[in-house]
Design an enzyme around this catalytic site. Sequence first.
Site, PDB file in Angstrom:
ATOM      1  NE  ARG A 147      -9.870  -0.064  14.843  1.00 39.67           N
ATOM      2  CZ  ARG A 147      -8.539   0.001  14.872  1.00 39.67           C
ATOM      3  NH1 ARG A 147      -7.843  -0.898  15.483  1.00 39.67           N
ATOM      4  NH2 ARG A 147      -7.920   0.995  14.279  1.00 39.67           N
ATOM      5  NE  ARG A 178      -6.896   4.219   9.604  1.00 35.59           N
ATOM      6  CZ  ARG A 178      -5.647   4.690   9.668  1.00 35.59           C
ATOM      7  NH1 ARG A 178      -5.130   5.338   8.649  1.00 35.59           N
ATOM      8  NH2 ARG A 178      -4.932   4.506  10.741  1.00 35.59           N
ATOM      9  NE  ARG A 185       0.536   5.805  11.582  1.00 32.45           N
ATOM     10  CZ  ARG A 185      -0.508   5.293  12.243  1.00 32.45           C
ATOM     11  NH1 ARG A 185      -0.479   5.218  13.555  1.00 32.45           N
ATOM     12  NH2 ARG A 185      -1.578   4.912  11.586  1.00 32.45           N
ATOM     13  NE  ARG A 241      -1.035   1.923   9.383  1.00 33.08           N
ATOM     14  CZ  ARG A 241      -1.754   1.863  10.494  1.00 33.08           C
ATOM     15  NH1 ARG A 241      -1.158   1.869  11.672  1.00 33.08           N
ATOM     16  NH2 ARG A 241      -3.071   1.819  10.445  1.00 33.08           N
ATOM     17  CE  LYS A 285      -5.883   3.118  19.134  1.00 33.23           C
ATOM     18  NZ  LYS A 285      -6.135   4.199  18.155  1.00 33.23           N
TER      19      LYS A 285
END
Length: 215
Positions: free
Chosen positions: A89, A172, A128, A161, A13
């Site tokens: 969400r 998550r 990431r 992160r 996203k």
Amino acid sequence: MKIVLLGPPGAGKGTLAESLRDTLGLLHISTGDILREEMKNGTPLGKEAKKFVESGGLVPDELVTRLIKNRLENDPKAKKGFLMDGFPRTQKQAEDLDKILKDLNQPVDCTLCLEASVKTVVQRLTGRRVCKQCGALYHMTNKPPKKEGVCDNCGGPLYQRADDNEETIQNRMKVYTESTKPIIEYYKAQGKLRSIDADTDSQTVRTAALKIING
Ligand code: AMP
């Protein structure tokens, strides 16, 4: 154009929003980025959000909705249109977003749902890296920076992160399945849902998104 991006963490996203925002002249609104900024600055809101973000849980609806309402009402760039990334969400957030946008006379035009497999998202999230300075996104194998650990755009340091570790990722994903996935039906019922195969590379996803947006 008011666009909501849906899909599990790691579906792409943020990458899609980054790639489309300049092309379409839209504001990229990421609740995750806003929360991380508040946490970095040690604001009361950031302190309240920290425990939820670090465990991979959801920050309470009223807190994030307040942030979004504030941004939509006060940022002049939002009037031209936005790419909403990471909000809503929950069903409650989706309903509240509709109410806020109704009051502003700017309903959501389209919802793009990025569909990606668990294998893909785990690979993307664990690899990431993010620029500490400008927020640009990288991936150790899919999109490495020219110089290791350094942002191509601004020379800032790249970091991983804290919530991009295997254990938090599992939580998550669970939270996504239980709380966020159901809102796909909410937008489907409004006739606003369009799905994109996000198990592919970012350029293909971008092309598919532009095709939908440009009709
Ligand atoms: P993201 O950058 O979108 O992956 O978001 C990182 C974390 O911020 C999430 O795992 C949540 O803890 C929190 N967060 C972001 N957006 C929301 C939201 N709309 N509602 C609740 N929590 C959120």
